[in-house]
Design an enzyme around this catalytic site. Structure first.
Site, PDB file in Angstrom:
ATOM      1  N   SER A   1       0.820  -1.215   0.000  1.00  0.00           N
ATOM      2  CA  SER A   1       0.000   0.000   0.000  1.00  0.00           C
ATOM      3  C   SER A   1       0.853   1.265   0.000  1.00  0.00           C
ATOM      4  O   SER A   1       2.025   1.253   0.384  1.00  0.00           O
ATOM      5  CB  SER A   1      -0.909   0.023   1.237  1.00  0.00           C
ATOM      6  OG  SER A   1      -1.662  -1.155   1.321  1.00  0.00           O
TER       7      SER A   1
HETATM    8  N1  SAH Z   1      -0.382  -5.346   3.936  1.00  0.00           N
HETATM    9  C1  SAH Z   1       0.366  -5.641   2.727  1.00  0.00           C
HETATM   10  C2  SAH Z   1      -0.357  -5.285   1.448  1.00  0.00           C
HETATM   11  C3  SAH Z   1      -1.591  -6.055   1.268  1.00  0.00           C
HETATM   12  S1  SAH Z   1      -2.067  -6.447  -0.390  1.00  0.00           S
HETATM   13  C4  SAH Z   1       1.729  -4.993   2.728  1.00  0.00           C
HETATM   14  O1  SAH Z   1       2.071  -4.268   3.671  1.00  0.00           O
HETATM   15  O2  SAH Z   1       2.481  -5.232   1.780  1.00  0.00           O
HETATM   16  C5  SAH Z   1      -3.374  -7.531   0.104  1.00  0.00           C
HETATM   17  C6  SAH Z   1      -2.918  -8.905   0.489  1.00  0.00           C
HETATM   18  O3  SAH Z   1      -4.049  -9.615   0.973  1.00  0.00           O
HETATM   19  C7  SAH Z   1      -2.382  -9.706  -0.699  1.00  0.00           C
HETATM   20  O4  SAH Z   1      -1.122 -10.219  -0.416  1.00  0.00           O
HETATM   21  C8  SAH Z   1      -3.406 -10.828  -0.858  1.00  0.00           C
HETATM   22  O5  SAH Z   1      -2.864 -12.045  -1.322  1.00  0.00           O
HETATM   23  C9  SAH Z   1      -3.937 -10.957   0.563  1.00  0.00           C
HETATM   24  N2  SAH Z   1      -5.249 -11.591   0.698  1.00  0.00           N
HETATM   25  C10 SAH Z   1      -6.350 -11.475  -0.078  1.00  0.00           C
HETATM   26  N3  SAH Z   1      -7.357 -12.216   0.408  1.00  0.00           N
HETATM   27  C11 SAH Z   1      -6.885 -12.818   1.542  1.00  0.00           C
HETATM   28  C12 SAH Z   1      -7.446 -13.704   2.508  1.00  0.00           C
HETATM   29  N4  SAH Z   1      -8.708 -14.134   2.442  1.00  0.00           N
HETATM   30  N5  SAH Z   1      -6.665 -14.113   3.525  1.00  0.00           N
HETATM   31  C13 SAH Z   1      -5.376 -13.696   3.636  1.00  0.00           C
HETATM   32  N6  SAH Z   1      -4.790 -12.863   2.747  1.00  0.00           N
HETATM   33  C14 SAH Z   1      -5.536 -12.423   1.727  1.00  0.00           C
END
Ligand code: SAH
Length: 229
Positions: free
Chosen positions: A69
């Site tokens: 993000s």
């Molecule tokens: N917080 C992260 C960015 C998040 S991007 C950072 O600091 O880099 C969103 C993430 O959520 C992605 O890696 C995606 O694979 C994950 N995601 C999506 N659905 C999910 C779920 N049901 N459970 C766990 N992770 C999930």
């Protein structure tokens, strides 16, 4: 060529600039959050070919169609969690691990859940190399939360769902705060929920755009939907 030490110095300066011009300038006042954003090296969480963009005012791709993000959003969501040093925090969507590293500076324990095993593995390696010993990365469907360690003083969801997943609300401790993007696939509202007893008070904070939360209490995985269905 810069030596490693000069390079680190350059990154430290870029980080200072990031905190001043992107984060403090936009109204983030919590000193603890600003200090965490100054301390955690964002460049170690981005893919090698994007090193030069690590401190830019934008999200960046990290593979699997996912993103790290924008720094301001990380700082803002963190501030809205109102963390104390004794708090136990659950993050859904580890991604690169950057948000987890920021949380690790401000809370006692962080559990972060990621659905892609390869992202989870890379993130844990980076977190370990930085000495973030109070973070544990787990692989699973975070829309179910992580019941084994519940309740949590704070829960942060960094992927967007059509509604707040019920299990996450249930896993909030008394007085706990949950921050999550909620809404349609491409644009959402950032929502904060505070639990007081059995009451859940909800505030809408701002408009955001996050990648989808894929799971039982989120969106269906489009990749797994067959074309003729
Ligand atoms: N917080 C992260 C960015 C998040 S991007 C950072 O600091 O880099 C969103 C993430 O959520 C992605 O890696 C995606 O694979 C994950 N995601 C999506 N659905 C999910 C779920 N049901 N459970 C766990 N992770 C999930």
């Amino acid at each position: 060529m810069l030596s490693d030490r000069d390079e680190e110095g350059e990154y430290t300066k870029e980080r200072e600039r990031m905190v001043r011009s992107q984060i403090a300038a936009r109204g983030i006042r919590c000193e603890r959050v600003l200090a965490a954003m100054r301390a955690v090296p964002r460049h170690v969480f981005v893919p090698g070919h994007l090193l030069g963009s690590a401190y830019r005012d934008s999200p960046l791709p990290i593979g699997h169609g996912q993103t790290i993000s924008q720094p301001y959003i990380v700082a803002y969501m963190t501030q809205m969690l109102e963390l104390e040093g004794t708090d136990r925090v659950l993050e859904i969507g580890t991604g690169s691990g950057y948000q987890a590293a920021i949380l690790s500076q401000l809370a006692a324990q962080v559990i972060s859940v990621e659905r892609f095993p390869s992202l989870a593995k890379e993130a844990s390696q980076v977190l370990e190399s930085l000495g973030c010993q109070n973070v544990r990365v787990e692989v699973g469907d975070g829309s179910l939360g992580w019941p084994a360690e519940a309740p949590y003083d704070a829960i942060i969801v960094t992927a967007a769902a059509p509604h707040i997943p019920q299990p996450l609300q249930e896993q909030l401790a008394e007085g706990g705060r949950l921050v999550a993007p909620v809404g349609p696939r491409w644009t959402q509202e950032l929502i904060r929920i505070r639990r007081t007893g059995d009451q859940y008070h909800s505030d809408s904070l701002m408009g955001v755009a996050f990648v989808p939360l894929i799971g039982e209490h989120g969106w269906q995985d489009r990749g797994s939907v067959r074309r003729w269905e």
